[in-house]
Design an enzyme around this catalytic site. Structure first.
Site, PDB file in Angstrom:
ATOM      1  N   ASP A  24      40.470  19.624  30.975  1.00 20.61           N
ATOM      2  CA  ASP A  24      39.190  19.567  30.270  1.00 20.61           C
ATOM      3  C   ASP A  24      38.909  18.094  29.934  1.00 20.61           C
ATOM      4  O   ASP A  24      39.757  17.225  30.120  1.00 20.61           O
ATOM      5  CB  ASP A  24      39.227  20.462  29.012  1.00 20.61           C
ATOM      6  CG  ASP A  24      37.829  20.855  28.538  1.00 20.61           C
ATOM      7  OD1 ASP A  24      36.842  20.207  28.938  1.00 20.61           O
ATOM      8  OD2 ASP A  24      37.718  21.810  27.747  1.00 20.61           O
ATOM      9  N   GLU A  65      30.825  24.234  20.698  1.00 17.66           N
ATOM     10  CA  GLU A  65      32.236  23.883  20.491  1.00 17.66           C
ATOM     11  C   GLU A  65      32.576  23.758  18.997  1.00 17.66           C
ATOM     12  O   GLU A  65      32.061  24.517  18.178  1.00 17.66           O
ATOM     13  CB  GLU A  65      32.587  22.629  21.295  1.00 17.66           C
ATOM     14  CG  GLU A  65      32.305  22.853  22.799  1.00 17.66           C
ATOM     15  CD  GLU A  65      32.829  21.758  23.692  1.00 17.66           C
ATOM     16  OE1 GLU A  65      33.860  21.163  23.396  1.00 17.66           O
ATOM     17  OE2 GLU A  65      32.186  21.520  24.744  1.00 17.66           O
TER      18      GLU A  65
HETATM   19  C1  BGC Z   1      34.330  21.696  27.244  1.00 18.22           C
HETATM   20  C2  BGC Z   1      34.357  22.382  28.582  1.00 18.22           C
HETATM   21  C3  BGC Z   1      33.347  21.766  29.518  1.00 18.22           C
HETATM   22  C4  BGC Z   1      33.592  20.281  29.612  1.00 18.22           C
HETATM   23  C5  BGC Z   1      32.651  19.568  30.582  1.00 18.22           C
HETATM   24  C6  BGC Z   1      34.342  20.190  27.352  1.00 18.22           C
HETATM   25  O1  BGC Z   1      34.048  19.590  26.123  1.00 18.22           O
HETATM   26  O2  BGC Z   1      35.435  22.136  26.475  1.00 18.22           O
HETATM   27  O3  BGC Z   1      34.121  23.764  28.424  1.00 18.22           O
HETATM   28  O4  BGC Z   1      33.417  22.385  30.778  1.00 18.22           O
HETATM   29  O5  BGC Z   1      33.451  19.706  28.325  1.00 18.22           O
HETATM   30  O6  BGC Z   1      31.378  19.411  30.069  1.00 18.22           O
END
Ligand code: BGC
Length: 611
Positions: A275, A473
């Site tokens: 990630d 998030e």
């Molecule tokens: C998230 C992911 C996402 C990634 C790319 C991260 O902050 O946890 O779910 O795919 O960013 O944008």
């Protein structure tokens, strides 16, 4: 099974032949994935990069499909340069298309997963996946970081809405079908899926984003791993590691989870990505972090900015032997096999692809699937004296802060990472109010704060649209009492930050007192209120429920708000059932810990007009 393509001897041979011709620089380049703002097409060519991504909200030009196609064409063309120093290996471009191609202006934006879980309709789910794939392809993109297979066990978690359900069975039953429809025939009609976040992201203590999962292996397996197994058996080609930890050990450095279970026991033949700068937390020394992650089993590294450092560190490790050439070859052959299996080598440049800039992007045909998803996701929690359905000729006052707000009804991960406010950014959609206006000629939109213009002489009933505002998030976490704030958790652009959570309670009346005030302003005048709640999770709404005559959980419906009017005015019956149990007052404990308190509404609850 699309996944078995990875075992195809012809694909293996092609990957091996290519690997044999590659230099160490080319191999490490393939293992690198970075953000578009940090990389030019010339970098892609010169550093042999395996992928580029758009961080959520990172969009080229004026964010139209043609801007995306042009950008992808430039990256793709650069990656296909072949000369004495370079091999033509097409890059993969990745996006967070998690509820439709949600970053792009004019895209069809579907309900977030929590709504699809409530709809629990497999045929609908497949059509949602197919439309999403086509809209992604219309922008020249081949890869989405979706579906999210989290089993959210605590609604305090800010990513609850990305989860279909708190119930493993529901998530598992969706996982394989979504993958098959999204990846489709691999190559012409489908895109590469990336299931996330492996594993346990929805099971952290107190629902803290990127927190720790304190479970035995059996519990982890039973609750959180099963959907992944299903998706991998259905052919999921890539998987993303979770920011979270398992009993104190970060998933990004977890060899047992990333290699032993996924690759060895389950025979996963695709590749594992990290990630966003997710390896940075493995060690204070970035050099060590790189080795820990690659040796644990990460194959491709999402590095937001400092990708050149990553490349230098990994190269040094290989030269010193702290990362073996065998591990590098394994990672690269996985990446090549996915690209070969997906047919990326056979595709023409993005500008010349049949689906690029396709007229179906954001079309009414696509939007009608989203509208169906909206109406099927609605859950009716209360309907006193059969106030619903409303008559189409009723004089209905439509009030509440989320009544005419496309940004709010789409939630996070819509155009920008944290979502938007107002109707301007989400193009082509219909707010809840706009949908109502289309079917109910005598409806009017309240012009005063808190619905102060409600008037029993003029209004037969009110629809009050309340709820949360967008978040994504960790910024959506609700942290109660002494929930610890995780410093090493959520991060933006590579630096560790403590994110301000959404609130301190799940009680809507405390989080958003304006909602109860609006309902009461209207009902105290003797006008009955239908309350529609826009939210990424169930909330404690005892007081709002009491003040209303009918109550509908609408989740985060996305761009097609008229799906709500379809049901409120009786053209369709309610269909949705709660895929999360609904807490009552004081019942803020996470799923699995609620034993002593019966939820206000159990999972599976949802009324219809017939009962
Ligand atoms: C998230 C992911 C996402 C990634 C790319 C991260 O902050 O946890 O779910 O795919 O960013 O944008």
């Amino acid at each position: 099974m699309p996944g078995s393509v990875l075992q195809d001897p012809a694909i293996r041979q092609k990957a091996e032949a290519l690997l044999a011709r590659m230099s160490l620089e080319q191999k490490i380049g393939q293992m690198t994935l970075t953000e578009r703002l940090s990389v030019t097409p010339a970098d892609v060519r010169d550093f042999h990069l395996g992928g580029v991504l758009s961080g959520s909200g990172s969009c080229p030009g004026s964010n139209r499909p043609e801007d995306w196609v042009a950008m992808n064409d430039a990256y793709w063309t650069a990656s296909m340069t072949e000369d004495e120093k370079r091999l033509a290996i097409p890059l993969l471009y990745g996006v967070d298309a998690i509820h439709g191609h949600n970053n792009v202006r004019g895209a069809t934006i579907f309900p977030h997963n929590i709504g699809l879980g409530a709809a629990y309709d497999h045929d609908l789910l497949k059509r949602v996946a197919s439309v999403t794939a086509r809209e992604i392809l219309a922008t020249g993109v081949d890869w989405t970081f979706a579906p999210n297979l989290s089993v959210a066990r605590d609604i305090h978690w800010g990513r609850t809405y990305e989860s279909y359900s708190e119930d493993t069975g529901i998530v598992t039953s969706y996982a394989g079908e979504f993958i098959q429809a999204l990846q489709a025939d691999l190559g012409t009609d489908g895109v590469v899926a990336c299931i996330k976040h492996w594993v346990g992201d929805g099971g952290t203590t107190n629902g803290i984003d990127q927190g720790d999962v304190a479970l035995s292996i059996d519990e982890l397996e039973t609750v959180h791993m099963r959907p992944y197994r299903q998706a991998i058996d259905a052919g999921a080609l890539t998987i993303m590691a979770s920011f979270s930890s398992w009993n104190g050990d970060k998933c990004h450095g977890h060899k047992f989870l990333l290699t032993d279970i996924l690759k060895t026991q389950w025979g996963f033949g695709g590749f594992v990505i990290s990630d966003w700068d997710g390896i940075d937390y493995l060690s204070e020394d970035y050099h060590d972090a790189v080795a820990l992650a690659v040796n644990a089993g990460i194959d491709m590294f999402m590095v937001s900015e400092n990708w050149k450092d990553f490349i230098a560190h990994l190269k040094r490790h290989v030269q010193r032997g702290s990362v073996s050439k065998k591990r590098i070859d394994d990672a690269v052959s996985r990446i090549l096999k996915v690209k070969l299996a997906y047919g990326l080598f056979d595709k023409p440049r993005p500008l010349e692809r049949a689906w690029s800039n396709h007229a179906s992007f954001g079309s009414s045909e696509h939007r009608s699937v989203a509208r169906e998803a909206v109406r099927k996701s609605l859950v009716l929690l209360k309907n006193e004296k059969s106030l619903l359905p409303l008559a189409k000729n009723a004089r209905v006052l439509v009030a509440g802060k989320n009544a005419n707000n496309l940004g709010h009804q789409c939630g996070g991960f819509s155009i920008v990472w944290q979502g938007t406010c107002g109707n301007e950014m989400v193009e082509g959609g219909t707010s809840v109010w706009e949908g109502i206006r289309q079917v109910a000629a005598n409806a009017s939109l309240s012009q005063e704060d808190y619905g102060a213009d409600a008037d029993p002489a003029q209004h037969d009933a009110a629809i009050v649209v309340i709820g949360e505002h967008p978040y994504a998030e960790g910024l959506g976490d609700v942290r109660e009492g002494n929930h610890l704030i995780v410093e090493a958790g959520s991060q933006i652009k590579g630096s560790i930050n403590v994110l301000r959570p959404y609130g301190k309670t799940l009680e809507l009346a405390s989080l958003h007192p304006e909602d109860l005030r609006t309902i009461r302003t209207i009902t105290e005048k003797g006008i009955l209120a239908v309350v529609v709640m826009i939210s990424g999770r169930p909330l404690v709404v005892d007081r709002e429920l009491e003040a209303s005559s009918a109550f509908v959980a609408a989740w985060l419906p996305g761009s097609e708000g008229h799906g709500i009017a379809d049901v409120l005015f009786g053209d369709f019956d309610f269909h949705g059932k709660l895929s999360f149990s609904w807490p009552g007052n004081g019942v803020n404990a996470p799923a699995g810990h609620r034993k002593s308190h019966a939820p206000l509404f159990p999972r599976g609850y949802g009324m219809t007009y017939l009962n």
